[in-house]
Design a protein around this motif. Structure first.
Motif, PDB file in Angstrom:
ATOM      1  N   ALA A 268      44.432  28.175  41.731  1.00  0.00           N
ATOM      2  CA  ALA A 268      43.744  27.797  40.390  1.00  0.00           C
ATOM      3  C   ALA A 268      42.255  27.148  40.212  1.00  0.00           C
ATOM      4  O   ALA A 268      41.464  27.095  39.435  1.00  0.00           O
ATOM      5  N   ALA A 269      42.553  26.405  41.607  1.00  0.00           N
ATOM      6  CA  ALA A 269      41.319  25.405  41.845  1.00  0.00           C
ATOM      7  C   ALA A 269      39.904  26.354  42.492  1.00  0.00           C
ATOM      8  O   ALA A 269      38.909  25.930  42.177  1.00  0.00           O
ATOM      9  N   GLY A 270      40.370  27.507  42.856  1.00  0.00           N
ATOM     10  CA  GLY A 270      39.147  28.362  43.181  1.00  0.00           C
ATOM     11  C   GLY A 270      38.933  29.626  42.991  1.00  0.00           C
ATOM     12  O   GLY A 270      39.696  30.258  42.033  1.00  0.00           O
ATOM     13  N   VAL A 271      37.684  30.467  43.426  1.00  0.00           N
ATOM     14  CA  VAL A 271      37.617  31.831  43.138  1.00  0.00           C
ATOM     15  C   VAL A 271      37.777  32.810  44.248  1.00  0.00           C
ATOM     16  O   VAL A 271      37.322  32.283  45.371  1.00  0.00           O
ATOM     17  N   LEU A 272      38.694  33.952  44.174  1.00  0.00           N
ATOM     18  CA  LEU A 272      38.794  34.570  45.107  1.00  0.00           C
ATOM     19  C   LEU A 272      37.934  35.821  45.096  1.00  0.00           C
ATOM     20  O   LEU A 272      37.472  36.000  44.066  1.00  0.00           O
TER      21      LEU A 272
END
Length: 287
Positions: free
Chosen positions: A93-97
């Protein structure tokens, strides 16, 4: 120069750094598309390129990403591997893929369903110019992740010749296995002759939709993207399937296999999936 490249006081912002992880299957399948995607990404943002050869090297590259945004070049399985790794690290949930799909058409079904462009240039441009979109996630009780959907098909019919004297003893077993795998990865048409119903208990948020005393011809579970899972239970003795919306789904009964995205799993006697709304972010083209 575009407006997003400037900070509030007029100074130029550096584009976010990328960690480009190229799956080895993508390199073998279509090296030219991989090269094009890599060139477009490197021209648009600072990028560290990783070429892992094994799943262990893939995991290490992802774990050492630092503040770089991970970009996977590969097929559906590469995306699933990445989401699974980040989920187990509790950092999903902490970043963007981001994904640049490379693979055969049958290996990019999930990517297309999520809205990722399948051309190398278009997908790489979407990584650079797109926007993150929050997506739901199904997590099972063994900590496995499902991005698309789950399918428990009807059991395959007994293969021809299974009861004939003199039939090869392994032939019927392998025939049944092949039929089961085909049913898991490719939905059968309604009313397929010879399909055998399960005896399964299907629960949605604790409410029993179908119990062991009623045959089940198939179960599907997927997330429409509104924070609830949609469950469809097909019954051989009913004209319409049972439908429900829930945050938690449990299927139990005799040993059964199931399809989860591109994978075939099982046999298990019980499995529970919990929907986690907006649990991860994927970069997609602007609407």
């Amino acid at each position: 120069m575009s407006a997003p490249e400037f900070a509030a006081h007029g100074t130029r912002q550096r584009p976010q750094q990328l960690l480009v992880v190229i799956d080895p299957l993508a390199r073998r399948f279509d090296g030219e598309s991989v090269r094009i995607a890599k060139d477009v990404l490197s021209a648009g943002a600072p990028a560290k390129i990783c070429l892992p050869d094994t799943p262990e090297e893939f995991a290490r590259a992802l774990a050492r990403r630092g503040h770089r945004r991970p970009v996977v070049i590969g097929n559906d399985r590469a995306l699933l591997r990445t989401v699974g790794l980040l989920h187990r690290e509790r950092e999903l949930a902490a970043g963007v893929l981001a994904l640049v799909p490379v693979g055969g058409s049958g290996e990019l079904v999930l990517a297309r369903s999520l809205g990722v462009p399948t051309g190398a240039v278009a997908a790489a441009r979407a990584v650079l110019d797109g926007a993150p979109r929050r997506l739901d996630l199904l997590v099972d009780d063994s900590d496995g992740v499902v991005l698309g959907g789950i399918r428990v098909p009807a059991l395959p019919p007994a293969p021809e010749g299974a009861g004939r004297a003199g039939a090869a003893p392994g032939a019927s077993v392998w025939g049944a296995c092949r039929s089961l795998v085909r049913g898991l990865v490719r939905p059968a048409a309604a009313g397929d002759a010879g399909a055998v119903a399960h005896r399964l208990r299907v629960e949605a948020d604790g409410e029993v939709l179908s119990d062991l005393d009623r045959p089940v011809a198939g179960v599907t579970v997927h997330s429409p993207g509104d924070g609830r899972a949609e469950i469809v239970v097909r019954l051989p003795d009913a004209p319409e399937p049972l439908r429900a919306r829930a945050a938690r789904v449990t299927i139990s009964g005799a040993d059964f296999h199931y399809g989860a995205d591109t994978r075939v799993a099982g046999p298990v006697r019980t499995r529970t999936w919990t929907l986690r709304p907006e649990a991860w972010s994927l970069t997609l083209p602007p609407p």
